[in-house]
Structure formats: structure tokens, C-alpha cells
Design an enzyme around this catalytic site. Structure first.
Site, mmCIF file in Angstrom:
data_model
loop_
_atom_site.group_PDB
_atom_site.id
_atom_site.type_symbol
_atom_site.label_atom_id
_atom_site.label_comp_id
_atom_site.label_asym_id
_atom_site.label_seq_id
_atom_site.Cartn_x
_atom_site.Cartn_y
_atom_site.Cartn_z
ATOM 1 N N ARG A 13 51.742 -2.177 -31.889
ATOM 2 C CA ARG A 13 52.105 -3.065 -32.995
ATOM 3 C C ARG A 13 52.788 -4.315 -32.454
ATOM 4 N NH1 ARG A 13 56.371 -5.756 -35.195
ATOM 5 N NH2 ARG A 13 57.762 -3.993 -34.733
ATOM 6 N N GLU A 14 54.049 -4.195 -32.048
ATOM 7 C CA GLU A 14 54.752 -5.338 -31.458
ATOM 8 C C GLU A 14 54.023 -5.871 -30.230
ATOM 9 O OE1 GLU A 14 57.253 -8.248 -30.840
ATOM 10 O OE2 GLU A 14 58.132 -6.793 -32.222
ATOM 11 N N HIS A 73 54.344 0.089 -39.614
ATOM 12 C CA HIS A 73 55.365 -0.936 -39.841
ATOM 13 C C HIS A 73 54.891 -1.841 -40.972
ATOM 14 C CE1 HIS A 73 58.598 -3.614 -38.323
ATOM 15 N NE2 HIS A 73 57.777 -4.628 -38.530
ATOM 16 N N ARG A 133 61.965 4.702 -42.667
ATOM 17 C CA ARG A 133 63.042 3.927 -42.052
ATOM 18 C C ARG A 133 63.073 2.553 -42.711
ATOM 19 N NH1 ARG A 133 61.370 0.388 -37.373
ATOM 20 N NH2 ARG A 133 60.930 -0.820 -39.252
ATOM 21 N N HIS A 195 65.999 -2.385 -31.977
ATOM 22 C CA HIS A 195 64.802 -3.082 -31.502
ATOM 23 C C HIS A 195 65.271 -4.419 -30.927
ATOM 24 C CE1 HIS A 195 60.404 -4.236 -32.080
ATOM 25 N NE2 HIS A 195 60.958 -5.450 -32.007
ATOM 26 N N HIS A 197 64.816 -7.901 -28.766
ATOM 27 C CA HIS A 197 63.958 -8.909 -28.127
ATOM 28 C C HIS A 197 64.641 -9.493 -26.892
ATOM 29 C CE1 HIS A 197 60.299 -9.494 -30.603
ATOM 30 N NE2 HIS A 197 60.996 -8.721 -31.424
ATOM 31 N N HIS A 291 68.625 -3.137 5.775
ATOM 32 C CA HIS A 291 68.158 -2.272 4.699
ATOM 33 C C HIS A 291 67.251 -1.179 5.248
ATOM 34 C CE1 HIS A 291 69.227 -4.587 0.915
ATOM 35 N NE2 HIS A 291 69.626 -5.394 1.893
#
Length: 383
Positions: A13-14, A73, A133, A195, A197, A291
Site C-alpha cells: 500500500r504505502e 487502508h 483501527r 507510522h 515517515h 578493523h
């Protein structure tokens, strides 16, 4: 005491809101299966009315019999909710913008109207026996009184979880912690979802802060893709949980992360970002001499994540002018070449000089070491 953690993946979706992204049905099914194999708790999909073939995709995804719950959603609009309930999704994720910016320039509704729209839809979804939700879009630019007024109403209406999205990536970890904790204390009877961003680079930090403050559901996407420059990435969140809250990963298959990131990157025709946690091409590659020496003595000296737990391997990059004698000696021994300390120093210096012209691949390094060794043997024989 923290509640059990749920991970919601919204790649389908997103993630498809990321510029240039498109997943066909075959890819959607493959991604959903891989997410389920990893062990996400929710897979979020778009509203069935958002595009002609979305409903068909939702039907296919719901028919897969995944352990993860498929949730859709949707806007707080009756037609959207009815379309969602006409599909076999396990739940409906409602959203409504509550910030002054979104109320002014997006939907134009007052707080009272938001509540009047949301409450009957929540009751309708609950009456249909589905999970629901309610998410206050742009929560971290919303007036706190407005935010809590809306949450008071939707919690009373029967939501099972409230969502606080940082829709524009403006929040800081301290702000997230403060507001999430306030909501967790005010609404102990419901779950809390975050959520975040990544517009200001804080998505993963904010997501972890939300969990520490009381959120029990965290949103991610594969590679962090999403609107603009995306949200918290699944692998980034897992890296933090692995280190600080390993109990949250006990029922999840960490070896699925690399195939997931690889597959989605292929679908997008993009490389995995060089700084992506865990699955970046060089995430477990060590170069500088100090390292590499420490890593060869004990990997924990410079590795906080064990690559083997993710089905990956560490690499020591010898093909640079920063390479160290300890690593060179170690590689020569792996190639079956016995060198004394002086030879190791000479070989290391020669390799550094060659690398001044540019980095060498592992194959080129091995070829250089063998060639140098044979040349030394030949010179010794001639003497």
C-alpha cells in the site's frame, strides 16, 4: 510493561506510493508470501476502490491462507468502508487527517465532522465482525486537544487500535515518546500503532521511540519505500529490535530479510541502498587495517549484528590502500601460502602500492598474492 509487538508491513500500500513503484499481481503475491514467511503480523493493502484491479488483488491475497492478517487502508467514507467489507479482509484501517494543514487544504472538515463521520463507520465495521483501527493522519502536527478529542470518541465507539502517523516526517523521538506515552496511559484498553515517515531522517529512531513509549504495532515497508522518501524500513527496525528487544523476533525468520529486500529491489529496478541496515551490499564488509585485525580476532569487536543470523556472511576487503598486514597474512594462509613476518610486511606494502591505482576485487587480490608469492619463490631459487 510492554505489550506484545505487532509488525504491520505496508509495502503493498504505502510502498506502491513510492515514485515509479508498481507491483503486478504475481509480484504482490510473492511479496505477501515472503512477508508472511518472515513473520509480519499484518499486511496492509490499498482501498479496494482505489484502482480497478486492487479489489482483484485483495481477493487473491486473502485466498493465500497466510498467517498474517490482511487489512485494507480506507478513508472515513461509507462507500470505501462498504467496499472493504465486501472483500474477505480481516480488518479495516480507517484514516482521517486531523492537523490544521490537512483540515484546511485536504478534506476541509472540522473536528466535530471528523468524529461524526468516523464513529458510525467504526460501529459498522465492528458489527460486521472485522478488526478496525482509526488513524489520525498527520498526528504530530495536530493540536493535542483536537487529537485527544477525536481519539476519545473513536475509542468509545469501539476501535481496537488507534494510529498516530507522522505523515510528513516532522517528529523527533522525544516528541513521539511523549505523545505515544500519553495515549498509552489514556487509552490502556486499545492498541497503539505508529507510522513514521523519513523526511527528516528519523523514521527508524521515531519508530523505536514509539515502541518504547507504549505502541504495540509498528508500520514498515521493505527497503523503507513509500510516499516521498518513504517510512521506516523493515530491516532497519529489525536491526534495532535484534539488538535491544530480541524477544520480539523469536517467532520471526530473520533469514527472509535479504531475499525480501533483493526481490523488492528487483521489482523496482533499483539497487539496495548502500546504507541499508543488514542487507546493504557491504553491511558486513570490513576494510581498514585496525578493523580487519580485530574482526579476525573476534567479529564482535566491530560487528553488533551477527551476519549468520540473517543468512549472510562477512567479508574482509583487502583490495584497498588501507589494508592491514594481519588480514593479508590471514588470507595468504587461507590460500595455502606460508609467509614469515617479513614477507607479510613486504606483501602488504606491495598490495597497498597496487591499490593506490584503484581498489581491487577479491579475485584480483588473490591473483596478486599468488603472483607475488611465486615471484618471491622464483627470486629465492635464482639466488
Amino acid at each position: 510493561m510492554r505489550r506484545a509487538l505487532h509488525i504491520l508491513d505496508t509495502t503493498l500500500r504505502e510502498g506502491e506510493q513510492f515514485a515509479g513503484a508498481f507491483f503486478n499481481l504475481e509480484q504482490q503475491i510473492a511479496i505477501a508470501r515472503m512477508l508472511d514467511a518472515f513473520g509480519v503480523d499484518f499486511i496492509e493493502v490499498p482501498s479496494p476502490i482505489s484502482a480497478p484491479r486492487i479489489r482483484e488483488a485483495i481477493e487473491h491475497l486473502c485466498a493465500l491462507g497466510l498467517r498474517a492478517r490482511i487489512v485494507t487502508h480506507v478513508r472515513c467514507v461509507e462507500a470505501d468502508v462498504e467496499a472493504a467489507l465486501a472483500t474477505p479482509v480481516a480488518g479495516v484501517n480507517l484514516f482521517y487527517g486531523t492537523s490544521p494543514e490537512l483540515r484546511s487544504y485536504s478534506h476541509g472538515k472540522r473536528i466535530e465532522r471528523i468524529i461524526a463521520d468516523a464513529v458510525p463507520l467504526i460501529q459498522r465495521i465492528r458489527a460486521a465482525g472485522r478488526y478496525v483501527r482509526f488513524s489520525a493522519e498527520d498526528a504530530f502536527r495536530s493540536d493535542l486537544v483536537d487529537l485527544l478529542t477525536v481519539f476519545d470518541a473513536v475509542v468509545e465507539a469501539g476501535v481496537e487500535r488507534i494510529g498516530l502517523p507522522d505523515s510528513v516526517g516532522i517528529a523527533t523521538p522525544r516528541q513521539v515518546e511523549r505523545i505515544i506515552r500519553l495515549c498509552a496511559e489514556r487509552y490502556p484498553q486499545v492498541g497503539i500503532e505508529f507510522h513514521g515517515h523519513n523526511d527528516s531522517g528519523c523514521a527508524i529512531a521515531n519508530t523505536v521511540a514509539a515502541y518504547e513509549a507504549g505502541a504495540d504495532c509498528l508500520d514498515v515497508t521493505v527497503l523503507g519505500i513509500g510516499e516521498r522518501n518513504g517510512i521506516a524500513s523493515l530491516s532497519g527496525l529489525v536491526a534495532q529490535l535484534y539488538l535491544h528487544y530480541p524477544e520480539t523476533l523469536q517467532q520471526r525468520d530473520l533469514r527472509q530479510l535479504a531475499p525480501l529486500d533483493d526481490y523488492v529491489a528487483q521489482c523496482l529496478h533499483l539497487p539496495i541502498p548502500f546504507n541499508n541496515p543488514i542487507t546493504a551490499p557491504y553491511a558486513f564488509t570490513h576494510r581498514a587495517g585496525v578493523h580487519t585485525r580485530a574482526i579476525l580476532n573476534n567479529p564482535r569487536a566491530y560487528e553488533i549484528l551477527n551476519p549468520a543470523d540473517f543468512g549472510l556472511e562477512r567479508r574482509v576487503d583487502l583490495g584497498s590502500r588501507f589494508t592491514g598486514s594481519h588480514a593479508v597474512a590471514h588470507r595468504a594462509a587461507e590460500l595455502g601460502l606460508q609467509l614469515n613476518d617479513e614477507q607479510v610486511r613486504e606483501l602488504t606494502w606491495s598490495l597497498k602500492m597496487r591499490a593506490e591505482e584503484g581498489p581491487l576485487s577479491p579475485e584480483a587480490v588473490d591473483a596478486f598474492i599468488r603472483s607475488w608469492y611465486e615471484e618471491q619463490r622464483s627470486t629465492a631459487w635464482e639466488r
